[in-house]
Motif scaffolding. Structure first.
Motif, short mmCIF file in Angstrom:
data_model
loop_
_atom_site.label_atom_id
_atom_site.label_comp_id
_atom_site.label_asym_id
_atom_site.label_seq_id
_atom_site.Cartn_x
_atom_site.Cartn_y
_atom_site.Cartn_z
N PRO A 292 1.09 -1.38 -0.09
CA PRO A 292 -0.23 -0.09 -0.02
C PRO A 292 0.88 1.42 -0.15
N TYR A 293 1.95 1.39 0.99
CA TYR A 293 2.72 2.43 0.63
C TYR A 293 3.32 2.71 -0.70
N VAL A 294 4.15 1.36 -0.90
CA VAL A 294 4.81 1.99 -1.91
C VAL A 294 3.91 2.00 -3.55
N LEU A 295 2.67 1.85 -3.79
CA LEU A 295 1.47 2.40 -4.41
C LEU A 295 1.03 3.98 -3.97
N GLN A 296 0.95 3.99 -3.29
CA GLN A 296 0.56 5.21 -2.64
C GLN A 296 2.17 6.11 -3.18
N ILE A 299 1.59 7.51 -7.38
CA ILE A 299 0.54 8.04 -6.82
C ILE A 299 1.36 9.51 -6.91
N ALA A 300 1.16 9.33 -5.65
CA ALA A 300 2.25 10.89 -5.34
C ALA A 300 3.45 11.23 -6.30
N ALA A 301 4.16 10.39 -7.00
CA ALA A 301 5.27 10.43 -8.17
C ALA A 301 5.28 11.00 -9.19
N CYS A 302 3.83 10.76 -9.26
CA CYS A 302 2.75 10.57 -10.66
C CYS A 302 2.26 12.98 -10.36
N TYR A 321 -4.95 3.47 -7.91
CA TYR A 321 -5.69 3.24 -6.94
C TYR A 321 -6.90 2.73 -7.37
N GLU A 322 -6.83 1.42 -8.04
CA GLU A 322 -7.67 0.65 -8.55
C GLU A 322 -6.57 -0.84 -7.85
N SER A 323 -5.62 -0.73 -7.80
CA SER A 323 -4.85 -2.00 -7.40
C SER A 323 -4.84 -1.38 -6.34
N LEU A 324 -4.28 -0.42 -5.26
CA LEU A 324 -4.31 -0.32 -3.81
C LEU A 324 -5.61 -0.77 -2.88
N ALA A 325 -7.07 -0.19 -4.81
CA ALA A 325 -8.34 -0.34 -3.04
C ALA A 325 -8.05 -1.97 -3.37
N ILE A 326 -7.61 -2.44 -4.29
CA ILE A 326 -7.93 -4.28 -4.40
C ILE A 326 -7.48 -5.65 -3.25
N LEU A 327 -5.68 -4.14 -3.16
CA LEU A 327 -5.21 -4.94 -1.80
C LEU A 327 -5.51 -4.31 -0.24
N ASN A 336 -10.93 7.86 -3.42
CA ASN A 336 -10.16 8.18 -4.40
C ASN A 336 -10.40 8.33 -5.76
N ARG A 337 -10.06 7.10 -6.30
CA ARG A 337 -10.55 6.28 -7.83
C ARG A 337 -11.47 7.38 -7.91
N ALA A 338 -12.45 7.51 -7.38
CA ALA A 338 -13.29 8.15 -8.19
C ALA A 338 -12.84 9.54 -8.79
N VAL A 339 -12.40 10.62 -8.04
CA VAL A 339 -11.66 12.14 -8.41
C VAL A 339 -10.48 11.55 -9.57
N ALA A 340 -10.03 10.22 -9.25
CA ALA A 340 -9.14 9.95 -10.27
C ALA A 340 -9.82 9.50 -11.96
N LEU A 341 -10.77 9.59 -11.62
CA LEU A 341 -11.57 8.54 -13.12
C LEU A 341 -12.40 9.92 -13.79
#
Length: 415
Positions: A292-296, A299-302, A321-327, A336-341
């Protein structure tokens, strides 16, 4: 040196040395409460003696020597010449030479203290308080001010924590291999909560509490050094470094919040961004599936790599965010994924997902759900509905700066 100058010097020394001092004393005495008492005795001795003698060349060694002599004296007074006293006596000569004599142990000592502060018998708020006290070296008053509560409340938490650790006989060693992963996750979780409270304060008059962010990043750097093969330690550090880079741009001259897409990116700290991206690269180079922290951090890196808001790779952020939600299975992540979409595919797509989150117990009373819905409704021209959502969000937040921003957005909606 004036009295004020001396106190500032002592405070600076204490902030730097207290973590190693207490960590070493925990290893020797095998008692968290006693270790802190001995460290405080050494600090009081410094305040009494340094005005006349001056600050020593190696203040950390001075504090360590005093604390260990006090430990030996205490055991003698109690006539407890047992194994614990014997162990301290055997180390006495090593101690007098200075704090460098413990260099073989210092990294293990600090990591061990992190695990102790995050023992599962302690609740998360107590874990955070104990971490700030023992690892960050903050005073009870400073912790109370950071969390907008009383010194008595913080003092009671610390007392309960020490009592709980003593009652369960918490081992003073690092946890066994089969428990290490769980305990490391707790340590990471405490640092994450600590940073988030500083980054977006849940209550009070300030949007940011920089001191909490700074302490979380400092401890995160220590942890990444002590656990170099743990991707999540590097991932959390990367996340905190990159997020911290935006601090100067997140508020205006009056302290009011400035939203991400409206921030002046020239004010982002490029050194912190480079540090964060390097930490993320280290995490990814270890070749393990991202946590989860690597995925977040990804996102911050983007956001960090985009020179303007328009250049942001929102499609990639939505995927992360989709990968993070699954995890994680977190409804907040889905929001947050809704915002990105909404940014990558349009506000209608984002609103459809946000609407699906209505009524989920985990988001009941969570002010960012109506805030996000208000923003998406406004972008779709449904301004009356947006106004209601902004007002609802303002009524849910405990942070006064955020409340004011949401009410301003509600008032700006045309009829």
């Amino acid at each position: 040196m004036t009295a004020d100058d001396l106190h500032r010097s002592v405070e600076a020394v204490w902030r730097v040395e207290s973590t190693r001092l207490i960590a070493a004393l925990v290893r020797i005495t095998r008692d968290v409460g006693l270790a802190e008492d001995l460290a405080q005795d050494a600090l009081e001795a410094a305040l009494a003696q340094w005005p006349e003698s001056g600050v020593p060349d190696n203040p950390g060694a001075w504090l360590m020597s005093v604390a260990k002599r006090r430990a030996i004296d205490m055991f003698r007074r109690r006539e407890r010449q047992d194994r614990a006293y014997g162990e301290i006596g055997e180390r006495k000569e090593d101690v007098v030479a200075g704090i460098e004599s413990s260099i073989d142990h210092v990294e293990d000592d600090v990591l061990r203290l992190m695990f102790i502060c995050c023992h599962p018998v302690l609740s998360s708020d107590v874990q955070i308080t104990l971490t700030l006290r023992l690892l960050a070296g903050l005073t009870t008053k400073e912790i109370a001010r950071s969390f907008l509560t009383s010194e008595a409340t913080i003092g009671a938490r610390i007392t309960r924590a020490k009592k709980a650790l003593a009652e369960v006989g918490a081992p003073m060693e690092e946890p066994a291999e089969d428990e290490r992963g769980t305990r490391l996750a707790a340590v990471l979780g405490v640092l994450y909560l600590l940073f988030n409270e500083g980054y977006s304060a849940t209550a009070g008059d300030d949007w940011l509490r920089p001191a909490l962010c700074d302490e979380a990043v400092r401890l995160g750097r220590i942890l990444a050094t002590l656990a170099p093969r743990e991707p999540e330690a590097h991932g959390l550090l990367a996340l905190m470094e990159i997020q911290s880079s935006r601090a100067a741009a997140r508020t205006d001259s009056d302290g009011a919040p400035v939203l991400l897409l409206e921030q002046d990116r020239s004010r982002w700290d490029q050194l912190l961004i480079r540090r964060g991206l390097a930490a993320l690269e280290r995490a990814e180079s270890l070749g393990r599936p991202p946590g989860p922290y690597v995925l977040q951090a990804g996102i911050a890196a983007c956001h960090a790599r985009a020179h303007t808001a328009e250049e942001t790779d929102w499609a990639r952020i939505a995927q992360l965010y989709e990968s993070l939600a699954i995890l994680s299975g977190s409804a907040v992540v889905e929001l947050n994924r809704a915002v990105a979409l909404a940014m990558s595919e349009g506000p209608a797509v984002g609103l459809a997902l946000a609407d699906q989150l209505m009524g989920i117990p985990a988001l009941e009373g969570y002010h960012l759900l109506p805030s996000v819905r208000g923003d998406l409704l406004a972008r779709l021209g449904r301004t009356d509905e947006a106004r209601v959502e902004f007002e609802r969000a303002a009524g849910l937040t405990q942070n006064q700066r955020e409340k004011a921003l949401l009410l301003e957005r509600a008032a700006a909606m045309p009829d």
